[in-house]
Each structure stands twice: as structure tokens, then as C-alpha cells.
Enzyme design. Structure first.
Site, mmCIF file in Angstrom:
data_model
loop_
_atom_site.group_PDB
_atom_site.id
_atom_site.type_symbol
_atom_site.label_atom_id
_atom_site.label_comp_id
_atom_site.label_asym_id
_atom_site.label_seq_id
_atom_site.Cartn_x
_atom_site.Cartn_y
_atom_site.Cartn_z
ATOM 1 C CE LYS A 78 11.640 68.553 -33.236
ATOM 2 N NZ LYS A 78 11.285 69.662 -32.360
ATOM 3 N N GLY A 182 13.770 89.274 -35.378
ATOM 4 C CA GLY A 182 12.738 88.383 -35.914
ATOM 5 C C GLY A 182 11.383 88.634 -35.283
ATOM 6 N N GLY A 184 8.307 87.305 -35.999
ATOM 7 C CA GLY A 184 7.359 86.314 -36.517
ATOM 8 C C GLY A 184 6.309 85.977 -35.477
ATOM 9 C CB VAL A 186 7.885 83.475 -30.933
ATOM 10 C CG1 VAL A 186 8.332 83.710 -29.494
ATOM 11 C CG2 VAL A 186 7.389 82.043 -31.100
ATOM 12 C CE1 TYR A 188 3.816 93.549 -34.106
ATOM 13 C CE2 TYR A 188 2.068 92.434 -32.893
ATOM 14 C CZ TYR A 188 2.590 93.584 -33.471
ATOM 15 O OH TYR A 188 1.898 94.768 -33.389
#
Ligand code: NAI
Length: 347
Positions: A78, A182, A184, A186, A188
Site C-alpha cells: 500500500k 451506503g 455508493g 459498490v 448501489y
């Protein structure tokens, strides 16, 4: 995902300061036994470098486990850039970040994360080839692929919800009540897949756009964000932020299955045992939400649509393997997932 991180668990941690552009960044390679470390680059206004270091160590470790459980020939890494993406980001800074990634000679492959866009990655890619997620040669689920992995993440979570319901209830999704926290990128898309399979949807978001669309198009019932995790439903799918499963939310949870996209859903790892004690099936977050990293991997490999889809569908089978072992050994599912991942990457 992890409560304690030892600095010396990591193979390589590199700090960068580029005076000309103001770039301050850290790249952490946690483990590369299975392949080069793949993981997003996040830009965030960390209060200090300790906070950034802690985040990058934790996130890169999580990527090792995620890649191993997704059967990818990739390790975990990362990168974090210290700064406010709205106020401090410049094209020159992105180019400098690209040079920093290049300096590790492929040990770390970068991708999108919070505060970074596909356009930023394309700028970085002018200075390094060690980038993925800037373009895709497939059109997944009827969408124009622009590098954004959310459609794949949503499809992977959908296969995971389906596998979890099959394991717990021994049925399909038809008529199952699912609460999504949520709606958003993902959440939806997950709602669309679930609707197609006949699930009854309950949705909450702090912004009206997604939930209104879900009400109109998917016959979803809108619920307040405070109520969504308390509903008398079969499944809750956390698809907003992390740590929403904590002692307080568990005390009012009525759902029997927790299966959603959010990273770091459990506030602490020991909640796995509490959920098990309550008879609640928890789909370990980094197993069910691996669709994003699977997508990024297949973009890098220039794979076909079919190869991507069949890989995403393995998420369900992996979860079933976790559940089976958890039942046999009477252990919490998050602990079992960690053990299976370690068996894979420590080999
Ligand atoms: P997003 O930012 O598009 O969607 C999150 C949604 O949650 C937003 O609509 C936001 O308004 C809503 N939200 C925020 N606080 C809320 C609250 N208290 N109650 C209800 N809704 C709330 O993010 P995205 O991309 O959909 O990701 C969702 C989660 O999945 C995040 O935790 C992310 O880290 C994780 N994830 C995403 C992947 C991806 O490919 N986008 C890959 C793997 C994990």
C-alpha cells in the site's frame, strides 16, 4: 482488520519527501511470497507521519491477506500520500509519486484508493509502469470499463451474499430481506444484483441520490442511517465506512448474516467471537470485498471478461470454505480466514 501491527513484519517500508512538489509519502510492502505487492495509493490529510505510517502498515498487511484469499499471485502493499487531496494535490506531485513507485523496481504495484482518481494514476503512469487500474479491456456487467473496480467489487460481494445465505438458510435470495448501509459505487450496484435475484431491499445513505434511485428503480424501502443496522432482516450489508460492527451495533442487530463491501467492518477482531456466540454469520470483509483487487489484477493481465467473472465467482466458494472450517473447528469466521490466508502466503 488487525489489532496489533509489528513494524518488522514488513519486508520493505520506504519514505519519500520530494521538496520541489511537497510530496510526502510512504510505501509499505508487507509480504511478497506470492508475487509483487499490489495495493492502492491513498491520499489523506494525516495529522502526522506516525498516523500515516500506522495506516500504511495496517493497510498493506490487509492486502497480503486479501490477495492470498483471492488466490492471486500477488503480495500485499500500500502507499499513502500525506496531504489533503482537494487542497494539496498537483500533477507534478503525482509525477513525483510515479517516480517514487518506479524507484522500487516493481516490488510494489500501485492502484486507486481514497483521495486518488483514475486520472491521477494515469499521471503517475507517465513515470512508472508499475500501475494498474488505469484502463480495462473488458465491459463488465454491461458497464463501460474505465479502470474503476467498483462494478467487480459489487459483483463479488453479491456472489458472497448469495453463498452466505445458502450456507446459513440453505436457500437462494428470492424473498430474502437485505439491508444495505451506503448506496455508493459498490452499494448501489450490489442492490441491483440483489433485486434481480428477488431480494427485498432496505437502504440507507446520508445523501439522497442513491437511495431515491433505489426506491424508484429497485422498489427498495428507504430507512434512516441510524436504523439500518437494527432492522429485522435476514442480511445486513455494510457498504459505507469501517467499524460499523461494534459492541453497540451488535446489541441491536437482528440480522442473521453480515455480508458487505466495507473494509474493516469489525471495530476489533474479538467481535468475531461475539458474533459467533450470537449465532450471526459474518462474511470476513477482505474475503467478500476482494472483487476490487481481483479486477485490478485482471486489468494488469489484460484478461478477458470471462476470466474476470469466473474469478469473482470464486469468492462465494472461498467463503463457503471459511464457513465449513469455522463450523468444524468451532471458531469465528474472521479468525479462520486469517489462518487460511496465512497458510497460503507463509508457504
Ligand atoms: P462510496 O464512497 O462510493 O460509497 C459509500 C457510500 O456510503 C456513500 O454513498 C456515502 O454517502 C455512504 N455513507 C457514508 N456514511 C454513511 C452512513 N453513516 N450511513 C449510510 N451511508 C453512509 O464508496 P464505495 O466505493 O462504494 O465503497 C464502499 C465501501 O466498500 C468502502 O468501505 C470501501 O472501502 C469498500 N471497498 C470498496 C471497493 C471498491 O472497489 N470501490 C473495493 C473494496 C472495498
Amino acid at each position: 482488520v488487525f489489532d496489533h501491527i509489528e513494524f518488522d513484519e514488513h519486508e520493505h517500508v520506504a519514505f519519500c519527501h520530494d521538496k520541489g512538489t511537497g510530496l510526502k509519502a510512504i510505501i509499505a510492502v508487507h509480504n511478497s511470497h506470492l508475487g509483487p505487492a499490489l495495493g492502492g495509493c491513498r491520499m489523506w490529510p494525516y495529522a502526522n507521519s506516525d498516523e500515516a505510517l500506522n495506516d500504511v502498515l495496517r493497510l498493506s498487511k490487509g492486502m497480503t491477506y486479501k490477495a492470498a484469499m483471492a488466490n492471486l499471485n500477488q503480495g500485499g502493499g500500500k502507499a499513502v500520500i500525506i496531504g489533503d487531496p482537494r487542497a494539496h494535490k498537483t500533477p507534478e506531485m503525482m509525477l513525483a509519486m510515479g517516480r517514487f513507485v518506479e524507484s522500487l523496481s516493481g516490488k510494489y504495484i500501485s492502484a486507486e484508493d481514497s483521495g486518488m482518481s483514475v486520472a491521477d494514476l494515469r499521471t503517475m503512469a507517465q513515470e512508472t509502469t508499475y500501475i494498474s487500474g488505469t484502463k480495462a479491456n473488458y465491459h463488465f456487467a454491461g458497464e463501460e470499463a474505465d479502470g474503476n473496480p467498483a462494478p467487480s467489487t459489487a459483483y463479488g460481494v453479491f456472489t458472497g451474499v448469495k453463498a452466505s445465505v445458502e450456507h446459513y438458510f440453505g436457500t437462494g435470495l428470492q424473498g430474502k430481506k437485505v439491508a444495505i448501509q451506503g448506496l455508493g459505487h459498490v452499494g448501489y450496484r450490489l442492490a441491483e444484483h440483489l433485486h434481480r435475484e428477488g431480494a427485498e431491499l432496505f437502504v440507507a445513505d446520508i445523501y439522497p441520490e442513491g437511495i431515491n434511485r433505489a426506491k424508484e428503480k429497485l422498489n427498495a424501502k428507504i430507512v434512516s442511517p441510524d436504523e439500518i443496522l437494527k432492522l429485522d432482516v435476514d442480511v445486513v450489508a455494510p457498504c459505507a465506512m469501517g467499524a460499523t460492527i461494534n459492541r453497540q451495533s451488535i446489541s441491536t442487530l437482528k440480522a442473521k448474516v453480515i455480508a458487505g463491501a466495507a473494509n474493516n467492518q469489525l471495530e476489533t477482531e474479538d467481535l468475531g467471537e461475539i458474533l459467533k456466540g450470537e449465532g450471526i454469520l459474518y462474511a470476513p470483509d477482505y474475503v467478500i470485498n476482494a472483487g476490487g483487487i481481483i479486477d485490478i489484477y485482471h486489468q494488469k493481465m489484460l484478461s478477458s471478461n470471462e476470466a474476470l467473472k469466473s474469478h469473482l465467482e470464486k469468492i462465494g466458494a472461498t467463503l463457503k470454505e471459511v464457513y465449513k472450517r469455522a463450523d468444524e473447528q468451532n471458531l469465528a469466521t474472521n479468525r479462520v480466514a486469517n489462518t487460511i490466508a496465512e497458510e497460503k502466503f507463509k508457504k
